[in-house]
Motif scaffolding. Structure first.
Motif, short mmCIF file in Angstrom:
data_model
loop_
_atom_site.label_atom_id
_atom_site.label_comp_id
_atom_site.label_asym_id
_atom_site.label_seq_id
_atom_site.Cartn_x
_atom_site.Cartn_y
_atom_site.Cartn_z
N SER A 16 -9.86 -0.06 12.90
CA SER A 16 -8.77 -0.45 14.11
C SER A 16 -9.48 -0.48 15.40
CB SER A 16 -7.71 0.25 14.02
OG SER A 16 -7.69 1.69 14.19
N SER A 17 -10.55 0.72 15.49
CA SER A 17 -11.18 0.99 16.75
C SER A 17 -12.78 1.72 16.18
CB SER A 17 -10.51 1.96 17.60
OG SER A 17 -10.46 3.20 17.17
N PRO A 18 -13.55 1.63 17.34
CA PRO A 18 -15.01 2.45 17.18
C PRO A 18 -14.77 3.98 16.88
CG PRO A 18 -15.12 0.87 19.03
CD PRO A 18 -13.74 0.97 18.86
N ASP A 19 -13.62 4.38 17.29
CA ASP A 19 -13.44 5.95 17.02
C ASP A 19 -12.96 6.22 15.50
OD1 ASP A 19 -13.93 6.07 19.65
OD2 ASP A 19 -11.70 5.83 19.98
N VAL A 20 -12.74 5.37 14.78
CA VAL A 20 -12.47 5.69 13.36
C VAL A 20 -13.64 6.06 12.86
CG1 VAL A 20 -11.39 4.66 11.25
CG2 VAL A 20 -10.23 4.01 13.59
N PRO A 21 -13.83 6.92 11.85
CA PRO A 21 -14.98 7.49 11.11
C PRO A 21 -15.17 6.28 10.22
CG PRO A 21 -13.32 9.20 11.15
CD PRO A 21 -12.71 8.12 12.00
N ARG A 22 -16.39 5.88 10.02
CA ARG A 22 -17.02 4.69 9.04
C ARG A 22 -16.63 5.03 7.55
NH1 ARG A 22 -16.90 0.87 12.29
NH2 ARG A 22 -15.43 2.09 13.08
N TYR A 23 -16.37 6.24 7.18
CA TYR A 23 -15.84 6.30 5.73
C TYR A 23 -14.48 6.58 5.66
CZ TYR A 23 -15.09 11.20 7.75
OH TYR A 23 -14.50 12.28 8.43
N MET A 24 -13.74 6.22 6.62
CA MET A 24 -12.17 5.96 6.41
C MET A 24 -11.83 4.78 7.07
SD MET A 24 -11.13 9.99 7.35
CE MET A 24 -9.40 9.52 7.10
N PRO A 25 -11.88 3.66 6.39
CA PRO A 25 -11.39 2.43 7.11
C PRO A 25 -9.78 2.39 7.19
CG PRO A 25 -12.22 2.18 4.78
CD PRO A 25 -12.81 3.21 5.15
N ASP A 26 -9.28 2.17 8.35
CA ASP A 26 -7.81 2.06 8.49
C ASP A 26 -7.15 0.87 8.65
OD1 ASP A 26 -8.77 1.56 10.69
OD2 ASP A 26 -7.45 2.87 12.04
N VAL A 27 -7.69 -0.13 8.40
CA VAL A 27 -7.01 -1.49 8.24
C VAL A 27 -7.32 -2.07 6.96
CG1 VAL A 27 -7.42 -3.84 9.29
CG2 VAL A 27 -7.48 -1.77 10.62
N HIS A 28 -6.11 -2.64 6.33
CA HIS A 28 -6.24 -3.27 5.28
C HIS A 28 -5.51 -4.54 5.06
CE1 HIS A 28 -7.96 0.69 3.48
NE2 HIS A 28 -7.24 1.10 4.35
N LYS A 29 -5.79 -5.58 4.76
CA LYS A 29 -5.06 -6.98 4.86
C LYS A 29 -5.66 -7.74 3.72
CE LYS A 29 -7.71 -8.41 8.79
NZ LYS A 29 -7.73 -8.74 10.41
N THR A 30 -5.00 -8.68 3.66
CA THR A 30 -5.43 -9.99 2.71
C THR A 30 -5.56 -11.29 3.55
OG1 THR A 30 -4.21 -9.10 0.80
CG2 THR A 30 -4.55 -11.62 0.83
N ILE A 31 -6.67 -11.97 3.68
CA ILE A 31 -6.93 -13.18 4.24
C ILE A 31 -6.95 -14.20 3.12
CG2 ILE A 31 -8.34 -14.41 5.60
CD1 ILE A 31 -9.66 -11.55 6.40
N LYS A 32 -6.31 -15.41 3.44
CA LYS A 32 -6.35 -16.48 2.73
C LYS A 32 -7.18 -17.86 3.32
CE LYS A 32 -2.44 -15.04 -0.12
NZ LYS A 32 -1.22 -15.77 -0.86
N TRP A 33 -7.83 -18.59 2.56
CA TRP A 33 -8.31 -19.78 3.11
C TRP A 33 -7.83 -20.88 2.23
CZ3 TRP A 33 -11.50 -15.30 2.41
CH2 TRP A 33 -11.71 -14.72 3.67
N GLN A 34 -7.50 -22.21 2.73
CA GLN A 34 -7.29 -23.36 2.15
C GLN A 34 -7.90 -24.70 2.88
OE1 GLN A 34 -3.20 -23.81 1.15
NE2 GLN A 34 -3.71 -25.27 -0.59
N TRP A 35 -8.34 -25.64 1.90
CA TRP A 35 -8.93 -26.77 2.51
C TRP A 35 -7.77 -27.74 2.90
CZ3 TRP A 35 -13.50 -28.17 4.04
CH2 TRP A 35 -13.69 -29.44 4.53
N GLN A 36 -7.66 -27.87 4.39
CA GLN A 36 -6.58 -28.81 4.92
C GLN A 36 -7.19 -29.48 5.88
OE1 GLN A 36 -3.44 -26.26 6.17
NE2 GLN A 36 -2.68 -25.95 3.92
N GLY A 37 -6.97 -30.67 6.16
CA GLY A 37 -7.44 -31.63 7.04
C GLY A 37 -9.00 -31.98 7.39
N GLY A 38 -9.50 -31.46 6.36
CA GLY A 38 -11.03 -31.66 6.45
C GLY A 38 -11.77 -30.55 7.08
#
Length: 198
Positions: free
Chosen positions: A160-182
């Motif tokens: 979430s910010s540069p202050d978060v230790p690199r060994y403790m990621p604090d953002v978790h999410k799911t991203i989706k991609w789908q082909w639409q309109g070229g």
């Protein structure tokens, strides 16, 4: 003069010659019927199937691709991949997850869509990078990737910010991609961070 009882049936009594004639006639009918079976009866066992006539092209191989990622002296690793018909045209594309090699930590990932070479008859031609779904500059690390009904889904983690230790990621999410309109259209679930609700 009246015939004796049963005398009028003498001509119907079987004789060996009758049995021989009947057996010969039945044999002839069976032989002729076996020769006259439909010509298409053997088509399913001798003709090539549609899959043999038109084999599905192999999925693009990410190990042959020069990805647009600068790893300096380190090598680039292909850590995950999925393949399928992403645009619904009947072809096969590959989605490759790559990152720079590291002995410690988790470098950010890049997610790229690969297609067959422009000239598929050239055996030396490498697959093409046709889309960037996630660039390493976004500083997210892909944990898993799937393909379902032409929708590519990736679970990612980051900071979430540069202050978060690199060994403790604090953002978790799911991203989706789908082909639409070229093009590939991105959608994502809201980020889950350690500061949510604070």
């Amino acid at each position: 003069m009246q015939p004796l009882a049963g005398q009028d049936l003498l001509h119907t009594q079987p004789h060996p010659i009758h049995w021989l004639a009947t057996a010969t006639a039945i044999s002839a009918v069976i032989a002729v019927s076996s020769l006259l079976q439909p010509t298409g009866a053997l088509a399913t066992t001798t003709g090539p199937s549609s899959a043999e006539a038109a084999p599905v092209p192999a999925a693009p191989d990410p190990s042959r691709v020069a990805f647009p990622v600068n790893c300096g002296p380190n090598r680039l690793d292909v850590v995950r991949k999925v393949s399928g018909d992403l645009d619904g045209t009947g072809g096969t594309q590959t989605v490759a997850v790559v990152r720079c090699h590291s002995e410690a930590g988790t470098p950010p990932s890049g997610v790229y869509v690969l297609a067959r070479p422009s000239d598929p008859t050239d055996p030396t031609a490498a697959p093409r990078v046709v889309a960037t779904l996630l660039a390493p500059s976004q500083r997210l690390s892909v944990q898993d990737i799937t393909l379902d009904a032409r929708v590519v889904s990736a679970t990612v983690q980051g900071y979430s910010s540069p202050d978060v230790p690199r060994y403790m990621p604090d953002v978790h999410k799911t991203i989706k991609w789908q082909w639409q309109g070229g093009k590939f259209v991105q959608s994502e679930l809201p980020a889950d961070t350690a500061t949510d609700g604070a």
